[in-house]
Design an enzyme around this catalytic site. Sequence first.
Site, PDB file in Angstrom:
ATOM      1  N   ASP A   1       0.812  -1.221   0.000  1.00 58.83           N
ATOM      2  CA  ASP A   1       0.000   0.000   0.000  1.00 58.83           C
ATOM      3  C   ASP A   1       0.845   1.271   0.000  1.00 58.83           C
ATOM      4  O   ASP A   1       2.057   1.233   0.196  1.00 58.83           O
ATOM      5  CB  ASP A   1      -0.961  -0.013   1.208  1.00 58.83           C
ATOM      6  CG  ASP A   1      -0.313  -0.542   2.486  1.00 58.83           C
ATOM      7  OD1 ASP A   1       0.926  -0.529   2.577  1.00 58.83           O
ATOM      8  OD2 ASP A   1      -1.056  -0.961   3.392  1.00 58.83           O
TER       9      ASP A   1
ATOM     10  N   ASN B   1      -8.056  -3.188  14.251  1.00 59.76           N
ATOM     11  CA  ASN B   1      -9.406  -3.552  13.804  1.00 59.76           C
ATOM     12  C   ASN B   1      -9.388  -4.720  12.816  1.00 59.76           C
ATOM     13  O   ASN B   1     -10.379  -4.992  12.162  1.00 59.76           O
ATOM     14  CB  ASN B   1     -10.098  -2.333  13.175  1.00 59.76           C
ATOM     15  CG  ASN B   1      -9.322  -1.764  11.997  1.00 59.76           C
ATOM     16  OD1 ASN B   1      -8.325  -2.348  11.559  1.00 59.76           O
ATOM     17  ND2 ASN B   1      -9.768  -0.633  11.459  1.00 59.76           N
TER      18      ASN B   1
ATOM     19  N   HIS C   1      -7.485  -4.897  10.126  1.00 62.96           N
ATOM     20  CA  HIS C   1      -7.154  -4.603   8.726  1.00 62.96           C
ATOM     21  C   HIS C   1      -5.848  -5.268   8.327  1.00 62.96           C
ATOM     22  O   HIS C   1      -4.946  -5.432   9.146  1.00 62.96           O
ATOM     23  CB  HIS C   1      -7.175  -3.095   8.420  1.00 62.96           C
ATOM     24  CG  HIS C   1      -6.019  -2.311   8.948  1.00 62.96           C
ATOM     25  ND1 HIS C   1      -6.171  -1.112   9.601  1.00 62.96           N
ATOM     26  CD2 HIS C   1      -4.677  -2.519   8.914  1.00 62.96           C
ATOM     27  CE1 HIS C   1      -4.982  -0.643   9.931  1.00 62.96           C
ATOM     28  NE2 HIS C   1      -4.058  -1.464   9.538  1.00 62.96           N
TER      29      HIS C   1
ATOM     30  N   GLU D   1      -9.878  -2.052   5.251  1.00 64.65           N
ATOM     31  CA  GLU D   1     -10.566  -1.771   6.512  1.00 64.65           C
ATOM     32  C   GLU D   1     -11.804  -2.671   6.640  1.00 64.65           C
ATOM     33  O   GLU D   1     -12.287  -3.222   5.645  1.00 64.65           O
ATOM     34  CB  GLU D   1     -11.000  -0.300   6.533  1.00 64.65           C
ATOM     35  CG  GLU D   1      -9.843   0.701   6.416  1.00 64.65           C
ATOM     36  CD  GLU D   1      -9.035   0.856   7.714  1.00 64.65           C
ATOM     37  OE1 GLU D   1      -9.135  -0.004   8.610  1.00 64.65           O
ATOM     38  OE2 GLU D   1      -8.298   1.852   7.809  1.00 64.65           O
TER      39      GLU D   1
HETATM   40  C1  F6R Z   1       1.315  -1.480   6.167  1.00 67.91           C
HETATM   41  C2  F6R Z   1       0.035  -2.156   6.264  1.00 67.91           C
HETATM   42  C3  F6R Z   1      -0.781  -2.140   7.518  1.00 67.91           C
HETATM   43  C4  F6R Z   1       0.039  -2.447   8.774  1.00 67.91           C
HETATM   44  C5  F6R Z   1      -0.848  -2.414  10.015  1.00 67.91           C
HETATM   45  C6  F6R Z   1      -0.057  -2.659  11.285  1.00 67.91           C
HETATM   46  O1  F6R Z   1       1.874  -1.651   4.887  1.00 67.91           O
HETATM   47  O2  F6R Z   1      -0.385  -2.690   5.309  1.00 67.91           O
HETATM   48  O3  F6R Z   1      -1.810  -3.091   7.398  1.00 67.91           O
HETATM   49  O4  F6R Z   1       0.645  -3.692   8.638  1.00 67.91           O
HETATM   50  O5  F6R Z   1      -1.484  -1.181  10.098  1.00 67.91           O
HETATM   51  O6  F6R Z   1       0.825  -1.598  11.469  1.00 67.91           O
HETATM   52  P1  F6R Z   1       1.912  -1.589  12.626  1.00 67.91           P
HETATM   53  O7  F6R Z   1       2.935  -2.624  12.240  1.00 67.91           O
HETATM   54  O8  F6R Z   1       2.489  -0.204  12.597  1.00 67.91           O
HETATM   55  O9  F6R Z   1       1.215  -1.911  13.888  1.00 67.91           O
END
Ligand code: F6R
Length: 249
Positions: A67, A136, A138, A143
């Site tokens: 992303d 959540n 994701h 989401e």
């Molecule tokens: C990032 C991504 C997100 C993160 C998720 C957890 O490329 O796709 O899904 O993996 O938000 O983020 P952290 O590791 O910062 O807790």
Amino acid sequence: MNIIPAENYNDLSQKAAKFIIEFVQSKPDAVLGLATGGTPEGTYKYMVEDFNHNKTSYQNVRTVNLDEYVGLPVENPNSYHAYMYNHLFKHIDVPEGGCHIPNGMAEDLDAECKRYDQLISSLGGVDLQLLGIGHNGHIGFNEPGTSFEKRTHTVELTRTTRRANARYFDSLDEVPTHALTMGIKAIMESRQILLIASGKDKAEAMRRLIKEENISEDFPASSLQAHSHVTIIADREALSLAYNYERRA
Ligand code: F6R
């Protein structure tokens, strides 16, 4: 799902790096799906350390990131382009032309999403996809409520996700409101998936992922229950509601 329990964040990072390094050693032309965020920072650090000491080569590896924020130029330190360059790409021998990240600055975002999907198929799909997980549930920026049928698409970020990511920005207002993300459909087409999670604040999400047998778009990570080759590497805190360390063989 294969669970590899780790003691703490450092142990998790070493184990995840080892997993990826061994994957690349067994398939030097692997297509790696990569993630950003706080969790993979340690994994990338140990991959770089291994590169410096053991010279594991990434010359024939291609990477596709999950992303990118919409509207952040690549030179913005909070862009995922900058993150990947600073944490991994500039330290190893992966060719720059082999590293792909959605272009969140594209004028036509729909066309960019289509281009990214075509790119992934032209590479033959993803061999190993690295994932983190949001509070959540994701994965990528898919989401809750996102259709599992989507490929790369534009998303409006929820307030929870923007708040979680605000730690990298000067204020919540500066966190972009939209992002481009690979969809669940594309993630599920990866041949192998490695999900990493650390810390108490991920414990509830890990409980839902590991303990609940309910695949639902309300909790995007639950889609992984239908994938045949998922490995989870998580630390004691993240697994505190989902895994019994004392009973492991
Ligand atoms: C990032 C991504 C997100 C993160 C998720 C957890 O490329 O796709 O899904 O993996 O938000 O983020 P952290 O590791 O910062 O807790």
